[in-house]
Write a protein that holds these residues in place. Sequence first.
Motif, mmCIF file in Angstrom:
data_model
loop_
_atom_site.group_PDB
_atom_site.id
_atom_site.type_symbol
_atom_site.label_atom_id
_atom_site.label_comp_id
_atom_site.label_asym_id
_atom_site.label_seq_id
_atom_site.Cartn_x
_atom_site.Cartn_y
_atom_site.Cartn_z
ATOM 1 N N ARG A 13 0.840 -1.193 0.000
ATOM 2 C CA ARG A 13 0.000 0.000 0.000
ATOM 3 C C ARG A 13 0.876 1.245 0.000
ATOM 4 O O ARG A 13 0.408 2.315 0.329
ATOM 5 C CB ARG A 13 -0.887 0.013 1.232
ATOM 6 N N HIS A 14 2.149 1.071 -0.338
ATOM 7 C CA HIS A 14 3.043 2.223 -0.320
ATOM 8 C C HIS A 14 3.680 2.405 -1.684
ATOM 9 O O HIS A 14 4.167 1.467 -2.299
ATOM 10 C CB HIS A 14 4.125 2.029 0.755
ATOM 11 N N TRP A 15 3.681 3.627 -2.129
ATOM 12 C CA TRP A 15 4.288 3.958 -3.422
ATOM 13 C C TRP A 15 4.968 5.308 -3.253
ATOM 14 O O TRP A 15 4.313 6.297 -2.897
ATOM 15 C CB TRP A 15 3.210 4.003 -4.497
ATOM 16 N N HIS A 16 6.268 5.289 -3.499
ATOM 17 C CA HIS A 16 7.062 6.498 -3.246
ATOM 18 C C HIS A 16 6.733 7.019 -1.839
ATOM 19 O O HIS A 16 6.640 6.251 -0.910
ATOM 20 C CB HIS A 16 6.829 7.524 -4.351
ATOM 21 N N ASP A 17 6.504 8.323 -1.711
ATOM 22 C CA ASP A 17 6.198 8.830 -0.371
ATOM 23 C C ASP A 17 4.704 9.127 -0.213
ATOM 24 O O ASP A 17 4.310 9.912 0.646
ATOM 25 C CB ASP A 17 7.027 10.086 -0.074
ATOM 26 N N PHE A 18 3.882 8.487 -1.034
ATOM 27 C CA PHE A 18 2.439 8.722 -0.936
ATOM 28 C C PHE A 18 1.915 8.183 0.399
ATOM 29 O O PHE A 18 2.351 7.144 0.889
ATOM 30 C CB PHE A 18 1.697 8.030 -2.087
ATOM 31 N N ARG A 19 0.930 8.888 0.937
ATOM 32 C CA ARG A 19 0.402 8.505 2.245
ATOM 33 C C ARG A 19 -0.926 7.757 2.153
ATOM 34 O O ARG A 19 -1.258 6.968 3.034
ATOM 35 C CB ARG A 19 0.219 9.757 3.117
ATOM 36 N N TYR A 20 -1.701 8.030 1.107
ATOM 37 C CA TYR A 20 -3.062 7.465 1.062
ATOM 38 C C TYR A 20 -3.379 6.699 -0.224
ATOM 39 O O TYR A 20 -4.311 5.911 -0.247
ATOM 40 C CB TYR A 20 -4.100 8.593 1.181
ATOM 41 N N VAL A 21 -2.662 6.983 -1.266
ATOM 42 C CA VAL A 21 -3.014 6.443 -2.588
ATOM 43 C C VAL A 21 -1.918 5.481 -3.032
ATOM 44 O O VAL A 21 -0.732 5.781 -2.873
ATOM 45 C CB VAL A 21 -3.184 7.604 -3.604
#
Length: 294
Positions: A13-21
Amino acid sequence: MSESSGLITDHSRHWHDFRYVYPVISRRSGGLSVGINLNVDGACNYDCIYCQVDLTTVRRGEAVDLKVLTAELDAILSAVADGGFWRDEKFNATPTELRRLNDIAFSGDGEPTAHPLFAAACDAAIACRDRHGFTDRPIVVITNATRLDRPDVIAALDRLDAATGEVWAKLDAGREEDFQRIDRPKGNVTLDRVVACIGEAGRRRPLVIQTMLLREGDRVPGEAQIDAYIDRLVELFEGGCGIKRVDLYTVARETRRADLHPLTEAELKAVADRIGDRLPRLSVTWHGGADEAS
Ligand code: SF4
């Protein structure tokens, strides 16, 4: 709602430094699903025995910032629209046939409809999707169904309906004892109430029912358990609940309990056939299975 729904190449559920998407490629749905995780704190009113949310890594006490969430969704949809997304090091090996946006899905580390910003996030997702020209891509709400009778949730889902929304509701059991053992609801949630919520939502629009079937230690779902579950489907169907499809699935990854195991493909198919005997007009699919090649 932590369950996956298909053969997925990356579960993070993590992509780069994204927090929600977060982006997920699903072979079964044939493309990219952009997930929205409103429950970064892991808040859920169920404690399913098969839950895959890692409660040691959730961000307790963190409030959702809708502006940041919208900016993340904008960024990822913009990258998909201009093709830049497929140059990302995590996704640049994606087969050509899967390089398409399939849906945007509220599916995170808890129950999305329980979040106070759920309705606002739905509106933001619709606006953002349309801004990038993906007006025909569905916005899916994956829910345990316990709050489908709340006025704010009803209103939000009605707005989604008008904007190609879909509701995927969890129904894991047909007997109270199975419901309490498998989904372990917190508070006074009963199976009757969940079925009533699904029925009410399904009379407003046809929905997808998702059902987890699994082996608990040596215990496989017996005839009485399955028949009671099918009775509930019949009850919903005869009560006017629109059911687009029933998705049967099984555990695919590590769960919180080590003694949970997937059913075999044959076992899942047998349940699907049994549903078909009682409800021949219902579309039923099954996914996974201990012996399925991936
Ligand atoms: S509904 Fe169950 S599987 Fe989904 S997040 Fe809550 S506890 Fe986990």
